[in-house]
Design a protein around this motif. Structure first.
Motif, PDB file in Angstrom:
ATOM      1  N   PHE A  27       0.830  -1.209   0.000  1.00  0.00           N
ATOM      2  CA  PHE A  27       0.000   0.000   0.000  1.00  0.00           C
ATOM      3  C   PHE A  27       0.862   1.255   0.000  1.00  0.00           C
ATOM      4  CE2 PHE A  27      -2.392   3.260   2.445  1.00  0.00           C
ATOM      5  CZ  PHE A  27      -3.419   3.469   1.520  1.00  0.00           C
ATOM      6  N   ALA A  28       1.932   1.263   0.785  1.00  0.00           N
ATOM      7  CA  ALA A  28       2.817   2.434   0.819  1.00  0.00           C
ATOM      8  C   ALA A  28       3.401   2.700  -0.569  1.00  0.00           C
ATOM      9  CB  ALA A  28       3.929   2.218   1.843  1.00  0.00           C
ATOM     10  N   ARG A  29       3.757   1.646  -1.269  1.00  0.00           N
ATOM     11  CA  ARG A  29       4.295   1.811  -2.623  1.00  0.00           C
ATOM     12  C   ARG A  29       3.201   2.248  -3.593  1.00  0.00           C
ATOM     13  NH1 ARG A  29       6.145  -2.958  -3.110  1.00  0.00           N
ATOM     14  NH2 ARG A  29       4.661  -3.895  -4.561  1.00  0.00           N
ATOM     15  N   LEU A  30       1.998   1.696  -3.427  1.00  0.00           N
ATOM     16  CA  LEU A  30       0.894   2.013  -4.329  1.00  0.00           C
ATOM     17  C   LEU A  30       0.496   3.483  -4.255  1.00  0.00           C
ATOM     18  CD1 LEU A  30      -1.389   1.243  -6.270  1.00  0.00           C
ATOM     19  CD2 LEU A  30      -2.759   0.615  -4.248  1.00  0.00           C
ATOM     20  N   ILE A  31       0.334   4.012  -3.036  1.00  0.00           N
ATOM     21  CA  ILE A  31      -0.106   5.414  -2.961  1.00  0.00           C
ATOM     22  C   ILE A  31       0.966   6.366  -3.489  1.00  0.00           C
ATOM     23  CG2 ILE A  31      -1.812   5.075  -1.142  1.00  0.00           C
ATOM     24  CD1 ILE A  31       0.216   6.029   0.907  1.00  0.00           C
ATOM     25  N   GLU A  32       2.221   5.950  -3.402  1.00  0.00           N
ATOM     26  CA  GLU A  32       3.280   6.753  -4.014  1.00  0.00           C
ATOM     27  C   GLU A  32       3.148   6.724  -5.539  1.00  0.00           C
ATOM     28  OE1 GLU A  32       8.170   7.183  -3.993  1.00  0.00           O
ATOM     29  OE2 GLU A  32       7.182   5.647  -2.789  1.00  0.00           O
ATOM     30  N   GLU A  33       2.885   5.556  -6.100  1.00  0.00           N
ATOM     31  CA  GLU A  33       2.711   5.434  -7.546  1.00  0.00           C
ATOM     32  C   GLU A  33       1.483   6.204  -8.026  1.00  0.00           C
ATOM     33  OE1 GLU A  33       2.517   1.245  -8.144  1.00  0.00           O
ATOM     34  OE2 GLU A  33       4.695   0.945  -7.927  1.00  0.00           O
ATOM     35  N   LEU A  34       0.447   6.265  -7.176  1.00  0.00           N
ATOM     36  CA  LEU A  34      -0.769   6.995  -7.535  1.00  0.00           C
ATOM     37  C   LEU A  34      -0.645   8.501  -7.310  1.00  0.00           C
ATOM     38  CD1 LEU A  34      -3.493   4.585  -6.062  1.00  0.00           C
ATOM     39  CD2 LEU A  34      -2.798   4.817  -8.459  1.00  0.00           C
ATOM     40  N   GLY A  35       0.441   8.920  -6.687  1.00  0.00           N
ATOM     41  CA  GLY A  35       0.673  10.335  -6.454  1.00  0.00           C
ATOM     42  C   GLY A  35      -0.130  10.931  -5.318  1.00  0.00           C
ATOM     43  N   ILE A  36      -0.592  10.095  -4.386  1.00  0.00           N
ATOM     44  CA  ILE A  36      -1.400  10.601  -3.275  1.00  0.00           C
ATOM     45  C   ILE A  36      -0.749  10.297  -1.926  1.00  0.00           C
ATOM     46  CG2 ILE A  36      -3.579  10.491  -4.560  1.00  0.00           C
ATOM     47  CD1 ILE A  36      -4.206   7.864  -3.089  1.00  0.00           C
ATOM     48  N   ASP A  37       0.524   9.898  -1.952  1.00  0.00           N
ATOM     49  CA  ASP A  37       1.179   9.485  -0.703  1.00  0.00           C
ATOM     50  C   ASP A  37       1.303  10.627   0.293  1.00  0.00           C
ATOM     51  OD1 ASP A  37       2.980  10.298  -2.836  1.00  0.00           O
ATOM     52  OD2 ASP A  37       4.625   9.943  -1.432  1.00  0.00           O
ATOM     53  N   LYS A  38       1.592  11.828  -0.174  1.00  0.00           N
ATOM     54  CA  LYS A  38       1.767  12.943   0.769  1.00  0.00           C
ATOM     55  C   LYS A  38       0.463  13.269   1.472  1.00  0.00           C
ATOM     56  CE  LYS A  38       5.750  15.167  -1.443  1.00  0.00           C
ATOM     57  NZ  LYS A  38       6.033  14.035  -2.336  1.00  0.00           N
ATOM     58  N   GLU A  39      -0.644  13.292   0.720  1.00  0.00           N
ATOM     59  CA  GLU A  39      -1.930  13.596   1.336  1.00  0.00           C
ATOM     60  C   GLU A  39      -2.356  12.501   2.313  1.00  0.00           C
ATOM     61  OE1 GLU A  39      -2.329  15.269  -2.934  1.00  0.00           O
ATOM     62  OE2 GLU A  39      -1.191  13.724  -1.869  1.00  0.00           O
ATOM     63  N   VAL A  40      -2.198  11.249   1.909  1.00  0.00           N
ATOM     64  CA  VAL A  40      -2.621  10.144   2.770  1.00  0.00           C
ATOM     65  C   VAL A  40      -1.734  10.040   4.005  1.00  0.00           C
ATOM     66  CG1 VAL A  40      -2.866   7.630   2.914  1.00  0.00           C
ATOM     67  CG2 VAL A  40      -3.682   8.850   0.882  1.00  0.00           C
ATOM     68  N   ASN A  41      -0.428  10.111   3.819  1.00  0.00           N
ATOM     69  CA  ASN A  41       0.491   9.927   4.945  1.00  0.00           C
ATOM     70  C   ASN A  41       0.490  11.092   5.923  1.00  0.00           C
ATOM     71  OD1 ASN A  41       1.465   7.323   4.417  1.00  0.00           O
ATOM     72  ND2 ASN A  41       2.918   8.102   2.897  1.00  0.00           N
ATOM     73  N   ALA A  42       0.051  12.264   5.467  1.00  0.00           N
ATOM     74  CA  ALA A  42       0.009  13.425   6.367  1.00  0.00           C
ATOM     75  C   ALA A  42      -0.929  13.183   7.550  1.00  0.00           C
ATOM     76  CB  ALA A  42      -0.416  14.665   5.599  1.00  0.00           C
ATOM     77  N   ARG A  43      -1.915  12.315   7.354  1.00  0.00           N
ATOM     78  CA  ARG A  43      -2.854  12.034   8.455  1.00  0.00           C
ATOM     79  C   ARG A  43      -3.064  10.530   8.656  1.00  0.00           C
ATOM     80  NH1 ARG A  43      -5.442  14.143   4.001  1.00  0.00           N
ATOM     81  NH2 ARG A  43      -7.194  12.944   3.154  1.00  0.00           N
ATOM     82  N   ALA A  44      -2.109   9.746   8.223  1.00  0.00           N
ATOM     83  CA  ALA A  44      -2.222   8.285   8.357  1.00  0.00           C
ATOM     84  C   ALA A  44      -2.020   7.841   9.805  1.00  0.00           C
ATOM     85  CB  ALA A  44      -1.192   7.599   7.462  1.00  0.00           C
ATOM     86  N   THR A  45      -2.609   6.709  10.128  1.00  0.00           N
ATOM     87  CA  THR A  45      -2.369   6.027  11.395  1.00  0.00           C
ATOM     88  C   THR A  45      -1.523   4.805  11.078  1.00  0.00           C
ATOM     89  OG1 THR A  45      -4.481   6.772  12.322  1.00  0.00           O
ATOM     90  CG2 THR A  45      -3.427   4.873  13.375  1.00  0.00           C
ATOM     91  N   VAL A  46      -0.225   4.902  11.313  1.00  0.00           N
ATOM     92  CA  VAL A  46       0.701   3.825  10.958  1.00  0.00           C
ATOM     93  C   VAL A  46       0.881   2.916  12.171  1.00  0.00           C
ATOM     94  CG1 VAL A  46       3.013   3.246  10.154  1.00  0.00           C
ATOM     95  CG2 VAL A  46       1.845   5.266   9.251  1.00  0.00           C
TER      96      VAL A  46
END
Length: 224
Positions: free
Chosen positions: A122-141
């Motif tokens: 999933f971490a790799r996928l959202i980076e490929e989709l170009g939404i990693d910064k938005e998702v990770n800014a408020r992610a619960t890891v």
């Protein structure tokens, strides 16, 4: 008998298989459940199971070692990745890639693990989709465990994990699998230790029995 196992098959084992195997054979199984990456870390630290169940490709790391007998490697099940939401929440549309991306971006927080196979993907996928910064800014890891607990206790409103692991938290609602074009399957295999005895061989045989196959399918797993 000591078992190291990925979390993905834990529900099938807890609900059906370990009790049935012990009842038939009298062999007690002491299970240790962790993401594959952490099981491999245990092996490197010197721990030794009698049987190990992990993502099939991970066993390549142990090729040539004396720890596991890779000739016994037996594929038992596979599963895809899905999303879960809190109990009572409206199920988001995840049927298309655009809808899937919108569900992630609209979420207050997305929970996932960076140690499990699904979270690493999933971490790799959202980076490929170009939404990693938005998702990770408020992610619960989360380090490890069953990620859907985070939507039940309010830490997040979307949980990402393999479908069989999401089912381990019955209060969470499974919205569905990832869309087909970004779905990722993990296959799981069982391997006996090099020094294992007949108990391990009996357990491996049981894991491909008709009863085992039914238990896998009932808990969100598919046959390999």
């Amino acid at each position: 008998m000591k078992l190291f196992s990925t979390l993905a098959v834990k529900k099938a084992f807890d609900d059906v298989l370990l009790g049935e195997f012990t009842g038939r054979t009298g062999i007690a199984v002491d299970g240790v459940y962790d993401p594959t990456t952490q099981l491999m870390a245990r092996i490197r630290a010197g721990e030794r199971p009698d049987v190990m169940i992990a993502v099939t490709s991970a066993f390549d790391e142990l090729n040539g070692s004396a720890v596991l007998d890779l000739s016994t490697k037996t594929a038992i099940a596979k599963t895809g990745v899905g999303l879960a939401v809190p109990p009572g929440a409206e199920l988001p549309d995840v049927s298309t890639l655009d809808a899937f991306k919108r569900a992630l971006l609209d979420a207050r927080s997305v929970a996932y693990s960076r140690t499990g196979a699904s979270g690493i993907y999933f971490a790799r996928l959202i980076e490929e989709l170009g939404i990693d910064k938005e998702v990770n800014a408020r992610a619960t890891v989360i380090d490890k465990g069953f990620i859907a607990h985070a939507v039940v206790d309010g830490r997040a409103d979307v949980a990402i994990q393999q479908l069989s692991e999401l089912r381990f938290v019955p209060d969470a609602r499974i919205a569905g699998p990832f869309p087909a074009e970004v779905q990722h399957y993990s296959e799981f295999s069982a391997v006996a230790a090099t020094a294992a005895d007949g108990d391990a061989a009996a357990f491996l045989a049981f894991l491909t029995s008709d009863e085992a196959r039914r238990a896998y399918e009932q808990t969100g797993l598919e046959l390999p």
